[in-house]
Scaffold this active site. Structure first.
Site, PDB file in Angstrom:
ATOM      1  N   ALA A 120      12.456  -1.264  -7.925  1.00 43.80           N
ATOM      2  CA  ALA A 120      11.986  -0.894  -6.612  1.00 43.80           C
ATOM      3  C   ALA A 120      13.089  -1.038  -5.745  1.00 43.80           C
ATOM      4  O   ALA A 120      13.233  -0.157  -4.539  1.00 43.80           O
ATOM      5  CB  ALA A 120      10.852  -1.871  -6.249  1.00 43.80           C
ATOM      6  N   GLN A 175      11.346   1.781 -13.245  1.00 41.18           N
ATOM      7  CA  GLN A 175      10.031   1.103 -13.262  1.00 41.18           C
ATOM      8  C   GLN A 175       9.345   1.642 -11.876  1.00 41.18           C
ATOM      9  O   GLN A 175       8.152   1.397 -11.658  1.00 41.18           O
ATOM     10  CB  GLN A 175      10.226  -0.241 -12.999  1.00 41.18           C
ATOM     11  CG  GLN A 175      10.756  -1.101 -14.052  1.00 41.18           C
ATOM     12  CD  GLN A 175      11.473  -2.521 -13.666  1.00 41.18           C
ATOM     13  OE1 GLN A 175      10.647  -3.600 -13.520  1.00 41.18           O
ATOM     14  NE2 GLN A 175      12.523  -2.839 -13.221  1.00 41.18           N
ATOM     15  N   VAL A 198       7.569   4.485  -9.248  1.00 41.21           N
ATOM     16  CA  VAL A 198       6.691   5.483  -9.392  1.00 41.21           C
ATOM     17  C   VAL A 198       6.642   6.570  -8.440  1.00 41.21           C
ATOM     18  O   VAL A 198       6.088   7.200  -8.358  1.00 41.21           O
ATOM     19  CB  VAL A 198       5.208   4.340  -9.367  1.00 41.21           C
ATOM     20  CG1 VAL A 198       4.969   3.819 -10.539  1.00 41.21           C
ATOM     21  CG2 VAL A 198       5.029   3.871  -8.167  1.00 41.21           C
ATOM     22  N   ASP A 199       7.952   6.211  -7.806  1.00 40.28           N
ATOM     23  CA  ASP A 199       7.819   7.358  -6.423  1.00 40.28           C
ATOM     24  C   ASP A 199       8.483   8.720  -6.892  1.00 40.28           C
ATOM     25  O   ASP A 199       8.735   9.425  -5.913  1.00 40.28           O
ATOM     26  CB  ASP A 199       8.891   6.400  -5.529  1.00 40.28           C
ATOM     27  CG  ASP A 199      10.276   6.192  -6.061  1.00 40.28           C
ATOM     28  OD1 ASP A 199      10.846   6.662  -6.888  1.00 40.28           O
ATOM     29  OD2 ASP A 199      10.835   4.918  -5.444  1.00 40.28           O
ATOM     30  N   HIS A 201       6.515   2.686 -15.946  1.00 40.56           N
ATOM     31  CA  HIS A 201       5.269   2.535 -15.178  1.00 40.56           C
ATOM     32  C   HIS A 201       4.586   3.682 -14.476  1.00 40.56           C
ATOM     33  O   HIS A 201       3.545   3.428 -13.770  1.00 40.56           O
ATOM     34  CB  HIS A 201       5.625   1.419 -13.796  1.00 40.56           C
ATOM     35  CG  HIS A 201       5.920   0.057 -14.523  1.00 40.56           C
ATOM     36  ND1 HIS A 201       6.906  -0.742 -13.915  1.00 40.56           N
ATOM     37  CD2 HIS A 201       6.019  -0.331 -15.858  1.00 40.56           C
ATOM     38  CE1 HIS A 201       6.881  -1.726 -14.626  1.00 40.56           C
ATOM     39  NE2 HIS A 201       6.365  -1.536 -15.805  1.00 40.56           N
ATOM     40  N   CYS A 235      -7.803  10.899 -14.646  1.00 43.24           N
ATOM     41  CA  CYS A 235      -9.060  10.355 -15.142  1.00 43.24           C
ATOM     42  C   CYS A 235      -9.060   9.281 -16.041  1.00 43.24           C
ATOM     43  O   CYS A 235      -8.420   9.506 -17.074  1.00 43.24           O
ATOM     44  CB  CYS A 235     -10.086  11.498 -15.370  1.00 43.24           C
ATOM     45  SG  CYS A 235     -11.747  10.919 -15.877  1.00 43.24           S
ATOM     46  N   CYS A 274     -11.498  10.705 -19.165  1.00 41.43           N
ATOM     47  CA  CYS A 274     -11.351  11.721 -19.906  1.00 41.43           C
ATOM     48  C   CYS A 274      -9.846  12.129 -20.267  1.00 41.43           C
ATOM     49  O   CYS A 274      -9.394  12.979 -20.855  1.00 41.43           O
ATOM     50  CB  CYS A 274     -12.053  13.005 -19.604  1.00 41.43           C
ATOM     51  SG  CYS A 274     -11.433  13.807 -18.095  1.00 41.43           S
ATOM     52  N   ILE A 279      22.495  -1.417  -2.911  1.00 41.21           N
ATOM     53  CA  ILE A 279      22.671  -0.426  -3.869  1.00 41.21           C
ATOM     54  C   ILE A 279      23.407   0.864  -3.390  1.00 41.21           C
ATOM     55  O   ILE A 279      24.375   1.288  -3.710  1.00 41.21           O
ATOM     56  CB  ILE A 279      21.561  -0.252  -4.669  1.00 41.21           C
ATOM     57  CG1 ILE A 279      20.901  -1.380  -5.391  1.00 41.21           C
ATOM     58  CG2 ILE A 279      21.627   0.762  -5.600  1.00 41.21           C
ATOM     59  CD1 ILE A 279      19.271  -1.609  -5.557  1.00 41.21           C
TER      60      ILE A 279
END
Ligand code: NAD
Length: 260
Positions: free
Chosen positions: A26, A105, A107-108, A125, A133, A136, A242
């Site tokens: 993150a 990691q 998810v963005d 992740h 869903c 299903c 960073i």
């Protein structure tokens, strides 16, 4: 501040490396305006109650939690976020021919937006850019699910089978996708240099990856504002921001390759 000696050594290690596997967390996206979880301004540091929203059992059991999660999804910083110089530096690493695999990691989706090749990215992740869903497995763009929330469905269900919809992310209590984990492990084993960037290295099994790379003989560079459990094993630890540190480590590499 980053000490100049450490940065020089990190540059030399990157220059000498042929196959670099990168793990991001993150922390690489905070400069794009997306807060981390465990940093000083982290979502959970400021509000530990929020952690319960990231647990699959709570999500499945409690409609009120699902509604709260969908409200947070609607307002998520990622929809407005742009990749920053840190993400772009990893594109330069690929342009220089050195990026073996980028395990994130996050998810963005910002590594994709920055331009790293999709086949070199493993989103261990998952991603908030899709919903699925839980019954299903049907997947859809997140935007389609959010449109339903905006339209008044505060806990949307699958139109095919009636199952619960959720972002295509791995919550606590959910297993990682086996193929993603296999690729991530293989990337750690195959590299000669492993970069751990913007991660507190506290979420397993991903946090095993630097150890796998070290056991296979790779060098480790840690770039993170705060200490991590792997700092003592790293060849270099860089503590700066960073978006400032990473471009300086890879800029000339990409330039050399582009001008070759
Ligand atoms: P974390 O929150 O545990 O740790 C982030 C680390 O990054 C902290 O140690 C912090 O000090 C450091 N950091 C923050 N900004 C920095 C900067 N600009 N420069 C240098 N260091 C910086 O994050 P994690 O290890 O990725 O684990 C959190 C979990 O939460 C992951 O599983 C991830 O899936 C998820 N998460 C994802 C996002 C995202 O997609 N952007 C955001 C929050 C959480």
């Amino acid at each position: 501040m980053v000490d100049a000696g450490g940065a020089t050594m990190a540059r030399e290690l990157i220059e000498a490396a042929e196959r670099v596997t990168v793990l991001t967390g993150a922390g690489i996206s905070t400069e794009s305006g997306i807060p981390d979880y465990r940093g000083p301004q982290g979502v959970w540091t400021r509000n530990p109650e929020r952690e319960k929203l990231s647990t699959i059992d709570n999500y499945v059991a409690d409609a009120e939690i699902r509604k709260e999660v969908w409200r947070f999804r609607l307002a998520h910083e990622a929809w407005e976020a742009e990749p920053n110089d840190g993400h772009r530096a990893l594109v330069d690493l690929e342009t220089a021919g050195k990026l073996h695999l980028l395990v994130t990691q996050n998810v963005d989706g910002l590594h994709h937006l920055a331009g790293t090749s999709p086949d070199r990215i493993v989103e261990v992740h998952g991603t908030i850019r899709e919903a699925l869903c839980l019954s299903c497995g049907d997947r859809m763009p997140m935007e389609a699910a959010l449109d339903r929330v905006r339209g008044g469905e505060d806990d949307p269900h699958c139109r095919d089978c009636g199952g619960l919809l959720k972002s295509a992310t791995i919550s606590f209590g959910q297993a990682l996708i086996e193929e993603d984990l296999r690729r991530a492990r293989a990337g750690a084993e195959a590299c000669d240099l492993f970069l751990a960037i913007g991660t507190s290295l506290q979420v397993f099994p991903v946090a095993y990856l630097p150890g796998i790379a070290l056991d296979a003989g790779a060098d480790l560079i840690v770039i993170n504002a705060e200490p991590t459990p792997y700092d003592d094993a790293a060849a270099v630890v860089l503590r700066g921001r960073i978006g400032e540190v990473l471009p300086g480590l890879v800029a000339d590499l990409a330039g050399e390759r582009r001008h070759a």
